[in-house]
Design an enzyme around this catalytic site. Structure first.
Site, short mmCIF file in Angstrom:
data_model
loop_
_atom_site.label_atom_id
_atom_site.label_comp_id
_atom_site.label_asym_id
_atom_site.label_seq_id
_atom_site.Cartn_x
_atom_site.Cartn_y
_atom_site.Cartn_z
N SER A 1 0.83 -1.21 0.00
CA SER A 1 0.00 0.00 0.00
C SER A 1 0.86 1.25 0.00
O SER A 1 1.96 1.25 0.58
CB SER A 1 -0.86 -0.03 1.27
OG SER A 1 -1.46 1.23 1.49
N LYS B 1 1.89 -3.89 6.53
CA LYS B 1 2.35 -3.85 5.14
C LYS B 1 3.87 -3.67 5.08
O LYS B 1 4.54 -4.33 4.29
CB LYS B 1 1.64 -2.73 4.37
CG LYS B 1 0.15 -2.98 4.16
CD LYS B 1 -0.11 -4.23 3.33
CE LYS B 1 -1.56 -4.62 3.28
NZ LYS B 1 -1.81 -5.96 2.71
N TYR C 1 -2.23 -1.27 10.79
CA TYR C 1 -2.42 -1.77 9.42
C TYR C 1 -1.20 -1.44 8.56
O TYR C 1 -0.65 -2.31 7.87
CB TYR C 1 -3.69 -1.15 8.81
CG TYR C 1 -3.78 -1.40 7.32
CD1 TYR C 1 -4.12 -2.65 6.83
CD2 TYR C 1 -3.47 -0.39 6.41
CE1 TYR C 1 -4.15 -2.89 5.47
CE2 TYR C 1 -3.50 -0.62 5.05
CZ TYR C 1 -3.84 -1.88 4.57
OH TYR C 1 -3.86 -2.11 3.23
P1 NAD Z 1 -11.18 -6.86 0.90
O1 NAD Z 1 -11.42 -6.88 2.37
O2 NAD Z 1 -12.31 -6.58 0.00
O3 NAD Z 1 -10.53 -8.25 0.45
C1 NAD Z 1 -9.69 -9.02 1.29
C2 NAD Z 1 -10.26 -10.43 1.31
O4 NAD Z 1 -9.43 -11.26 2.13
C3 NAD Z 1 -11.67 -10.50 1.91
O5 NAD Z 1 -12.51 -11.20 1.01
C4 NAD Z 1 -11.48 -11.27 3.22
O6 NAD Z 1 -12.61 -12.08 3.50
C5 NAD Z 1 -10.23 -12.09 2.93
N1 NAD Z 1 -9.42 -12.44 4.10
C6 NAD Z 1 -9.00 -11.64 5.11
N2 NAD Z 1 -8.25 -12.34 5.97
C7 NAD Z 1 -8.18 -13.62 5.50
C8 NAD Z 1 -7.54 -14.81 5.94
N3 NAD Z 1 -6.82 -14.85 7.07
N4 NAD Z 1 -7.69 -15.92 5.19
C9 NAD Z 1 -8.43 -15.92 4.06
N5 NAD Z 1 -9.05 -14.83 3.60
C10 NAD Z 1 -8.92 -13.68 4.31
O7 NAD Z 1 -9.97 -5.85 0.65
P2 NAD Z 1 -9.39 -5.28 -0.71
O8 NAD Z 1 -9.69 -3.85 -0.77
O9 NAD Z 1 -9.75 -6.14 -1.83
O10 NAD Z 1 -7.83 -5.42 -0.39
C11 NAD Z 1 -7.05 -6.49 -0.87
C12 NAD Z 1 -5.61 -6.30 -0.43
O11 NAD Z 1 -5.15 -5.05 -0.92
C13 NAD Z 1 -5.41 -6.25 1.07
O12 NAD Z 1 -4.19 -6.90 1.37
C14 NAD Z 1 -5.32 -4.78 1.37
O13 NAD Z 1 -4.57 -4.52 2.53
C15 NAD Z 1 -4.60 -4.28 0.14
N6 NAD Z 1 -4.83 -2.85 -0.14
C16 NAD Z 1 -6.10 -2.38 -0.27
C17 NAD Z 1 -6.31 -1.03 -0.56
C18 NAD Z 1 -7.70 -0.45 -0.66
O14 NAD Z 1 -7.84 0.77 -0.54
N7 NAD Z 1 -8.74 -1.24 -0.89
C19 NAD Z 1 -5.21 -0.18 -0.70
C20 NAD Z 1 -3.93 -0.70 -0.57
C21 NAD Z 1 -3.74 -2.05 -0.30
C1 WQD Z 2 -9.46 9.64 0.72
C2 WQD Z 2 -9.57 11.16 0.92
C3 WQD Z 2 -9.85 11.88 3.19
C4 WQD Z 2 -13.88 10.23 3.72
C5 WQD Z 2 -6.91 4.77 3.13
C6 WQD Z 2 -5.91 4.01 3.96
C7 WQD Z 2 -4.74 3.60 3.13
C8 WQD Z 2 -5.18 2.84 1.88
C9 WQD Z 2 -6.26 3.57 1.15
C10 WQD Z 2 -5.08 0.46 2.21
C11 WQD Z 2 -8.78 11.65 2.12
C12 WQD Z 2 -11.05 12.25 2.34
C13 WQD Z 2 -12.66 10.60 3.17
C14 WQD Z 2 -14.82 11.27 4.04
C15 WQD Z 2 -13.25 12.91 3.24
N1 WQD Z 2 -5.73 1.56 2.18
N2 WQD Z 2 -12.34 11.90 2.94
N3 WQD Z 2 -14.46 12.57 3.78
O1 WQD Z 2 -7.05 8.08 3.56
O2 WQD Z 2 -6.12 7.89 1.23
O3 WQD Z 2 -6.27 5.91 2.61
O4 WQD Z 2 -7.30 3.92 2.04
O5 WQD Z 2 -3.91 0.25 2.12
O6 WQD Z 2 -3.93 2.80 3.92
O7 WQD Z 2 -5.46 4.83 5.02
O8 WQD Z 2 -8.36 6.92 1.70
O9 WQD Z 2 -10.71 6.87 1.01
O10 WQD Z 2 -10.18 7.10 3.48
O11 WQD Z 2 -9.76 9.00 1.95
O12 WQD Z 2 -12.98 14.09 3.03
O13 WQD Z 2 -15.91 11.01 4.55
O14 WQD Z 2 -10.93 11.49 1.16
O15 WQD Z 2 -9.53 12.92 4.05
O16 WQD Z 2 -8.23 12.88 1.77
P1 WQD Z 2 -6.93 7.31 2.32
P2 WQD Z 2 -9.83 7.42 2.07
#
Ligand code: NAD
Ligand code: WQD
Length: 345
Positions: A131, A160, A156
């Site tokens: 991330s 990562k 979290y």
């Molecule tokens: P999500 O929660 O939709 O998907 C994750 C899936 O993993 C879920 O279906 C959950 O049921 C499953 N899971 C969790 N723990 C598990 C375990 N121990 N065994 C088996 N299954 C398990 O999340 P997402 O948004 O699709 O994120 C996927 C990956 O990307 C994650 O590693 C997350 O940290 C990373 N990521 C997400 C974002 C984002 O903003 N969505 C940003 C950066 C990184």
């Molecule tokens: C986006 C922007 C808020 C809600 C998070 C995790 C990060 C990564 C991605 C996994 C920001 C603004 C939001 C609201 C707002 N996930 N906002 N009003 O903060 O970039 O990151 O998700 O790895 O680790 O921290 O994403 O979607 O929460 O916010 O103004 O009600 O929207 O301040 O600028 P963020 P977000």
């Protein structure tokens, strides 16, 4: 070629938001995904959406990735596995502060168990979900992969950084592993069919799911977290990427690793669009794309928020031949179609 002869890719977290979209891209690019998920943050019904898009039922193993015996069974029985994409993790920043042990156990326990099993079963290629949170607030923008990492601001975020470190150490030890670390920026949108998307289990914390609920009348006006940041319109800037573009980066990573010489490797890539958008701009894009108004009010800054971040993505383009192609309007339109489909359920 029958799908039975295609290279089989284990996808942990395969019914999740990013996982399910990546599964679609895998099928379209000639791979056979084998899904693993414990359904802790997704639903079995995702398989129905995937079936509607892919034209056949995909295989899901409902197991916790920390369960080594269950993982061994999958690796033994699913046929030869050509590579793994590891999405499975808990991802809510706020919750990670309240449940640190769960986050360390789930996110790191899953990774350790998976990598041990991969090594034992001779599976070499791994794509890991990292991330942009690892960068914190960078001093210089856009951030490149060489930008120094920040002290993690949440449990979290720590999982990562530690996950990346574990993989570097395992590769450095000489293990026969090829690893791609993908640092995602802000994934948004949904498949244009509106059959899969982001499931709002619990109260959403991310901007776009909140916009969707507000536009659908399921909550009040959107609260912008501060308009006194040092940015052109005073609101925070992020790099929002269509989830299908993000999905494609995983398939490109697998193809790239398969082309490399024998031996181990580990490489990191930013996966964003290269363009920063403010909260106001994201809201404007939603309104333009959908023709719907979203009421806005300005609230205080959210603790822990960073002011601005967006990616330099040249390394992924040069090395993987991957680049985001979809616009933010397209992502907002697809996200809204998914929200409307959810409303009809
Ligand atoms: P999500 O929660 O939709 O998907 C994750 C899936 O993993 C879920 O279906 C959950 O049921 C499953 N899971 C969790 N723990 C598990 C375990 N121990 N065994 C088996 N299954 C398990 O999340 P997402 O948004 O699709 O994120 C996927 C990956 O990307 C994650 O590693 C997350 O940290 C990373 N990521 C997400 C974002 C984002 O903003 N969505 C940003 C950066 C990184
Ligand atoms: C986006 C922007 C808020 C809600 C998070 C995790 C990060 C990564 C991605 C996994 C920001 C603004 C939001 C609201 C707002 N996930 N906002 N009003 O903060 O970039 O990151 O998700 O790895 O680790 O921290 O994403 O979607 O929460 O916010 O103004 O009600 O929207 O301040 O600028 P963020 P977000």
């Amino acid at each position: 070629m029958s799908f039975r002869d295609r290279p089989r890719i284990l996808v942990t977290g395969g019914t999740g938001f990013i996982g399910s979209h990546t599964v679609v891209d895998l099928v379209e690019q000639g791979f056979e995904p084998v899904l693993v998920d414990d359904l802790s943050n997704s639903e079995r019904s995702v398989l129905d959406g995937l079936e509607a898009i892919c034209g056949r039922r995909l295989e899901l193993h409902e197991i916790d990735c920390r369960d080594r015996a269950a993982l061994d069974r999958v690796l033994r029985e699913a046929g030869p596995i050509a590579g793994v994409i590891h999405f499975a993790a808990a991802k809510a920043v706020g919750e990670s502060q309240r449940r640190p042990l769960h986050y360390y156990s789930n996110n790191l326990g899953s990774l350790l168990t998976l990598v041990e099993a991969m090594i034992e079963h001779g599976v070499r290629d791994l794509v890991f979900s990292s991330s942009c949170t690892v960068y914190g607030q960078p001093g210089q923008l856009p951030v490149t992969e060489d930008t120094p990492l920040a002290e993690p601001a949440s449990v979290y975020g720590a999982t990562k950084q530690i996950g990346e470190r574990i993989l570097r150490d395992v590769v450095a030890s000489g293990a026969s592993l090829r690893v791609t670390l993908l640092r995602y920026f802000n994934p948004i949108g949904a498949h244009p069919s509106a059959r899969i998307g982001e499931l709002p289990l619990g109260d959403p914390q991310n901007l776009v799911p909140i916009i969707l609920q507000s536009a659908a009348g399921l909550r009040g006006p959107i609260r912008i977290f501060g308009d006194d940041w040092n940015t052109p319109d005073g609101t925070c800037i992020r790099d929002y990427i269509h989830v299908l573009d993000l999905a494609a980066a995983h398939v490109k990573s697998l193809e790239w690793m398969a082309r490399q010489a024998e031996g181990s490797l580990i490489e990191v890539f930013n996966v964003g669009t290269g363009r920063g958008r403010s909260v106001q701009e994201a809201l404007d894009a939603f309104e333009r794309a959908t023709g719907r108004r979203v009421e806005r009010e300005v609230g205080p800054r959210r603790p822990g928020d960073i002011e601005q971040i967006f990616a330099a993505c040249e390394k992924a383009e040069r090395t993987l031949g991957w680049k985001a192609t979809r616009s933010i309007e397209e992502a907002m339109r697809d996200a809204w179609a998914w929200q409307e489909a959810l409303g009809r359920r």
